[in-house]
Design an enzyme around this catalytic site. Structure first.
Site, PDB file in Angstrom:
ATOM      1  N   ASN A   9     -25.301 -80.438  81.972  1.00  0.00           N
ATOM      2  CA  ASN A   9     -25.260 -79.147  82.645  1.00  0.00           C
ATOM      3  C   ASN A   9     -24.031 -79.155  83.545  1.00  0.00           C
ATOM      4  O   ASN A   9     -24.052 -79.701  84.647  1.00  0.00           O
ATOM      5  CB  ASN A   9     -26.556 -79.000  83.465  1.00  0.00           C
ATOM      6  CG  ASN A   9     -26.615 -77.701  84.239  1.00  0.00           C
ATOM      7  OD1 ASN A   9     -25.630 -76.973  84.313  1.00  0.00           O
ATOM      8  ND2 ASN A   9     -27.772 -77.419  84.830  1.00  0.00           N
ATOM      9  N   HIS A 182     -29.645 -67.356  84.416  1.00  0.00           N
ATOM     10  CA  HIS A 182     -30.792 -68.229  84.704  1.00  0.00           C
ATOM     11  C   HIS A 182     -31.808 -68.219  83.569  1.00  0.00           C
ATOM     12  O   HIS A 182     -32.990 -68.500  83.768  1.00  0.00           O
ATOM     13  CB  HIS A 182     -31.499 -67.822  86.021  1.00  0.00           C
ATOM     14  CG  HIS A 182     -30.712 -68.152  87.241  1.00  0.00           C
ATOM     15  ND1 HIS A 182     -30.624 -67.302  88.330  1.00  0.00           N
ATOM     16  CD2 HIS A 182     -29.961 -69.237  87.548  1.00  0.00           C
ATOM     17  CE1 HIS A 182     -29.847 -67.857  89.252  1.00  0.00           C
ATOM     18  NE2 HIS A 182     -29.433 -69.014  88.817  1.00  0.00           N
ATOM     19  N   LEU A 210     -35.270 -68.674  93.010  1.00  0.00           N
ATOM     20  CA  LEU A 210     -34.548 -68.633  94.284  1.00  0.00           C
ATOM     21  C   LEU A 210     -33.966 -70.014  94.561  1.00  0.00           C
ATOM     22  O   LEU A 210     -34.670 -70.910  95.041  1.00  0.00           O
ATOM     23  CB  LEU A 210     -35.491 -68.210  95.418  1.00  0.00           C
ATOM     24  CG  LEU A 210     -36.283 -66.906  95.209  1.00  0.00           C
ATOM     25  CD1 LEU A 210     -37.173 -66.617  96.410  1.00  0.00           C
ATOM     26  CD2 LEU A 210     -35.339 -65.737  94.954  1.00  0.00           C
ATOM     27  N   GLY A 211     -32.715 -70.190  94.215  1.00  0.00           N
ATOM     28  CA  GLY A 211     -32.023 -71.450  94.500  1.00  0.00           C
ATOM     29  C   GLY A 211     -30.733 -71.108  95.212  1.00  0.00           C
ATOM     30  O   GLY A 211     -30.647 -70.064  95.873  1.00  0.00           O
ATOM     31  N   ARG A 242     -23.175 -66.181  97.670  1.00  0.00           N
ATOM     32  CA  ARG A 242     -22.812 -64.947  96.968  1.00  0.00           C
ATOM     33  C   ARG A 242     -23.487 -63.746  97.623  1.00  0.00           C
ATOM     34  O   ARG A 242     -24.625 -63.854  98.086  1.00  0.00           O
ATOM     35  CB  ARG A 242     -23.233 -65.032  95.503  1.00  0.00           C
ATOM     36  CG  ARG A 242     -22.312 -65.855  94.645  1.00  0.00           C
ATOM     37  CD  ARG A 242     -22.876 -66.091  93.258  1.00  0.00           C
ATOM     38  NE  ARG A 242     -23.404 -67.438  93.111  1.00  0.00           N
ATOM     39  CZ  ARG A 242     -24.076 -67.881  92.064  1.00  0.00           C
ATOM     40  NH1 ARG A 242     -24.313 -67.078  91.051  1.00  0.00           N
ATOM     41  NH2 ARG A 242     -24.522 -69.110  92.018  1.00  0.00           N
ATOM     42  N   ASP A 284     -27.431 -73.432 103.112  1.00  0.00           N
ATOM     43  CA  ASP A 284     -28.654 -74.169 102.781  1.00  0.00           C
ATOM     44  C   ASP A 284     -29.822 -73.647 103.623  1.00  0.00           C
ATOM     45  O   ASP A 284     -29.780 -73.673 104.851  1.00  0.00           O
ATOM     46  CB  ASP A 284     -28.434 -75.667 103.052  1.00  0.00           C
ATOM     47  CG  ASP A 284     -29.547 -76.512 102.431  1.00  0.00           C
ATOM     48  OD1 ASP A 284     -30.732 -76.184 102.635  1.00  0.00           O
ATOM     49  OD2 ASP A 284     -29.223 -77.502 101.758  1.00  0.00           O
ATOM     50  N   ARG A 286     -32.602 -74.874 104.285  1.00  0.00           N
ATOM     51  CA  ARG A 286     -33.190 -75.870 105.208  1.00  0.00           C
ATOM     52  C   ARG A 286     -32.484 -75.838 106.557  1.00  0.00           C
ATOM     53  O   ARG A 286     -33.133 -75.892 107.602  1.00  0.00           O
ATOM     54  CB  ARG A 286     -33.082 -77.285 104.611  1.00  0.00           C
ATOM     55  CG  ARG A 286     -34.054 -77.506 103.481  1.00  0.00           C
ATOM     56  CD  ARG A 286     -33.710 -78.744 102.717  1.00  0.00           C
ATOM     57  NE  ARG A 286     -32.480 -78.522 101.928  1.00  0.00           N
ATOM     58  CZ  ARG A 286     -32.143 -79.225 100.857  1.00  0.00           C
ATOM     59  NH1 ARG A 286     -32.911 -80.198 100.461  1.00  0.00           N
ATOM     60  NH2 ARG A 286     -31.054 -78.970 100.184  1.00  0.00           N
ATOM     61  N   GLY A 329     -35.018 -74.250  94.045  1.00  0.00           N
ATOM     62  CA  GLY A 329     -35.018 -74.955  95.335  1.00  0.00           C
ATOM     63  C   GLY A 329     -35.739 -74.233  96.462  1.00  0.00           C
ATOM     64  O   GLY A 329     -36.638 -74.786  97.107  1.00  0.00           O
ATOM     65  N   ILE A 330     -35.365 -72.985  96.711  1.00  0.00           N
ATOM     66  CA  ILE A 330     -35.986 -72.232  97.806  1.00  0.00           C
ATOM     67  C   ILE A 330     -37.395 -71.780  97.409  1.00  0.00           C
ATOM     68  O   ILE A 330     -38.348 -71.916  98.189  1.00  0.00           O
ATOM     69  CB  ILE A 330     -35.108 -71.019  98.193  1.00  0.00           C
ATOM     70  CG1 ILE A 330     -33.730 -71.500  98.692  1.00  0.00           C
ATOM     71  CG2 ILE A 330     -35.796 -70.148  99.232  1.00  0.00           C
ATOM     72  CD1 ILE A 330     -32.719 -70.385  98.936  1.00  0.00           C
ATOM     73  N   GLY A 331     -37.520 -71.259  96.198  1.00  0.00           N
ATOM     74  CA  GLY A 331     -38.817 -70.760  95.738  1.00  0.00           C
ATOM     75  C   GLY A 331     -39.889 -71.846  95.711  1.00  0.00           C
ATOM     76  O   GLY A 331     -41.057 -71.601  96.029  1.00  0.00           O
TER      77      GLY A 331
HETATM   78  P1  AMP Z   1     -31.291 -75.123  93.565  1.00  0.00           P
HETATM   79  O1  AMP Z   1     -30.028 -74.329  93.382  1.00  0.00           O
HETATM   80  O2  AMP Z   1     -32.438 -74.616  92.767  1.00  0.00           O
HETATM   81  O3  AMP Z   1     -31.063 -76.610  93.412  1.00  0.00           O
HETATM   82  O4  AMP Z   1     -31.720 -74.905  95.104  1.00  0.00           O
HETATM   83  C1  AMP Z   1     -30.951 -75.437  96.145  1.00  0.00           C
HETATM   84  C2  AMP Z   1     -31.341 -74.789  97.447  1.00  0.00           C
HETATM   85  O5  AMP Z   1     -32.748 -74.892  97.669  1.00  0.00           O
HETATM   86  C3  AMP Z   1     -30.725 -75.470  98.664  1.00  0.00           C
HETATM   87  O6  AMP Z   1     -29.422 -75.015  98.905  1.00  0.00           O
HETATM   88  C4  AMP Z   1     -31.667 -75.037  99.749  1.00  0.00           C
HETATM   89  O7  AMP Z   1     -31.239 -73.791 100.252  1.00  0.00           O
HETATM   90  C5  AMP Z   1     -33.002 -74.837  99.063  1.00  0.00           C
HETATM   91  N1  AMP Z   1     -33.999 -75.853  99.420  1.00  0.00           N
HETATM   92  C6  AMP Z   1     -34.180 -77.066  98.874  1.00  0.00           C
HETATM   93  N2  AMP Z   1     -35.201 -77.723  99.485  1.00  0.00           N
HETATM   94  C7  AMP Z   1     -35.682 -76.898 100.443  1.00  0.00           C
HETATM   95  C8  AMP Z   1     -36.725 -76.974 101.430  1.00  0.00           C
HETATM   96  N3  AMP Z   1     -37.489 -78.054 101.537  1.00  0.00           N
HETATM   97  N4  AMP Z   1     -36.907 -75.918 102.225  1.00  0.00           N
HETATM   98  C9  AMP Z   1     -36.128 -74.817 102.130  1.00  0.00           C
HETATM   99  N5  AMP Z   1     -35.134 -74.682 101.233  1.00  0.00           N
HETATM  100  C10 AMP Z   1     -34.903 -75.694 100.407  1.00  0.00           C
END
Ligand code: AMP
Length: 392
Positions: A9, A182, A210-211, A242, A284, A286, A329-331
């Protein structure tokens, strides 16, 4: 000795990779890893099936000039020299854009490569990296079957109206339409929905991916009927960096009155906006949740407000709503975002079980909620491995 599928990927600054068993879907990958920091300071990390980290000098000496092709070549040398309990018998790639032509995974040959190269202008930031990875593998292992899996393919089932912009017809005819992205994530969720919802899986579902990149997909009978991303992965929801949907008049204004050229507008929309731009702190979630700065809170609130609006618009496309799935990640991890989004959806019949939400349970709606709310981890790499298994 089993056969293994190399799953790649390739993103703009990272390449994720895994070795999946070629037989027996659902089995754990023998190896997963990532090359990050491409274009700045490449770093390598990998873990075996037991979760142990694998130290290697594979990238020794690689610097900011090492491009995707060079790094994939090094990765391949390392993989071919290692003992992974099997031999690599195929490669599967995530390819962002399949245009109107590709509505499912495809075995790559010279003709397919030519078609994929023609789609580069539609995804200039992403498509070239996947193609570079495919070429690097073909150079080293010309006989290895390679499969392309597209982020756009899952959305090719959408009705024409969902794909059209209100632009002059000749532009739609030449391919300026809403493609959606996606798709590998949505494909995975669509596949596991019956395990969670039984017969209701074929109802009206909205999946919120939601990432760092974020989008939503409205599904009926587990097929895409509408999505929030459009011609590019900029449209729709507010994201990490974005902007998501924006009044196009703003872009004209910035160029006419603020002296921004096309490249500057691109940078603004792709990497200086979203959670990062509004908070002025981080992309991020977090970091923002942990911050006491009111700008961080405003960024989270705007993210959730926009998500609730987009979800409501997709519910209109579905003419109702049976379930919401949060993923990525967020979801998957932010109870706060899920709580703030769902709080705006009570008019649709959504009732959140806050205890379950805080526990990150699989089902986070109350038993009497008219809409099921689920949290399901996505797995795009598993979809690529499965496609390669089928095609080879
Ligand atoms: P992804 O693109 O699916 O890998 O998601 C990455 C994003 O998920 C990160 O930039 C964070 O904003 C969010 N994320 C990951 N872990 C957490 C968490 N424990 N709490 C809140 N947001 C998170």
């Amino acid at each position: 000795m089993t056969d293994l599928i190399l799953v790649l990927n390739a993103g703009s600054s990272s390449i994720k990779f895994a070795l999946h068993p070629a037989a027996g879907s659902g089995r754990k990958p023998a190896l997963t890893g990532e090359i990050g920091g491409i274009g700045t300071a490449p770093q390598f990390k990998a873990r075996n099936a037991g979760g142990e980290s694998l130290d290697t000098e594979v990238l020794a000496g690689a610097d900011a000039t090492a491009d995707h092709a060079a790094l994939v070549a090094r990765l391949l040398d390392w993989l071919l020299a290692g003992e992974w309990g099997g031999r690599i018998s195929a490669a599967g790639h995530r390819v962002v854009h399949g245009g109107r032509q590709f509505d499912g995974p495809v075995l790559i040959d010279a003709k397919v490569m030519q078609a994929l190269e023609q789609l580069v202008p539609l995804a200039p930031l992403h498509q070239p990296h996947s193609l570079a990875a495919i070429r690097a593998i073909a150079e080293r292992l010309p006989e290895l079957p390679q499969v392309a899996c597209f982020d756009t393919a899952f959305h090719r089932t959408q009705p024409r109206l969902a794909q059209l912009f209100a632009l002059p017809r000749h532009l739609s005819d030449e391919g300026i339409i809403r493609y959606g992205f996606h798709g590998l994530s949505y494909h995975y969720i669509a596949g596991v929905l019956p395990d969670h919802l039984g017969k209701r899986a074929d109802g009206r579902i909205i999946v919120a991916h939601l990432g760092n990149g974020a989008s939503m997909c409205a599904m009926k009978e587990r097929r895409s009927i509408a999505t929030s991303m459009g011609f590019t992965a900029l449209d729709g929801l507010m994201m990490g960096r974005r902007s998501g949907s924006i009044d196009p008049g703003v872009l004209i204004h910035l160029q006419e009155n603020k002296g921004l050229d096309v490249a500057a507008v691109g940078r603004l929309l792709y990497s200086e906006s979203g959670l990062y731009g509004v908070s002025g702190i981080s992309n991020d979630m977090r970091d923002l949740e942990a911050s006491a700065d009111p700008h961080a809170r405003e960024a989270i609130d705007l993210f959730c407000y926009r998500a609730a609006l987009e979800l409501s618009s997709l519910a209109a496309a579905l003419e109702g709503l049976d379930a919401i799935v949060f993923t990525a990640g967020i979801g998957e991890h932010s109870e706060m975002v899920r709580r703030l989004v769902c709080a705006r959806l009570s008019w649709l019949g959504v009732a959140l079980d806050q205890t379950a939400n805080e526990a990150h349970a699989n089902r986070i709606s109350t038993t009497d909620s008219a809409v099921d709310v689920l949290v399901i981890p996505t797995d795009e790499e598993a979809v690529i491995a499965e496609a390669a298994r089928h095609l080879i």
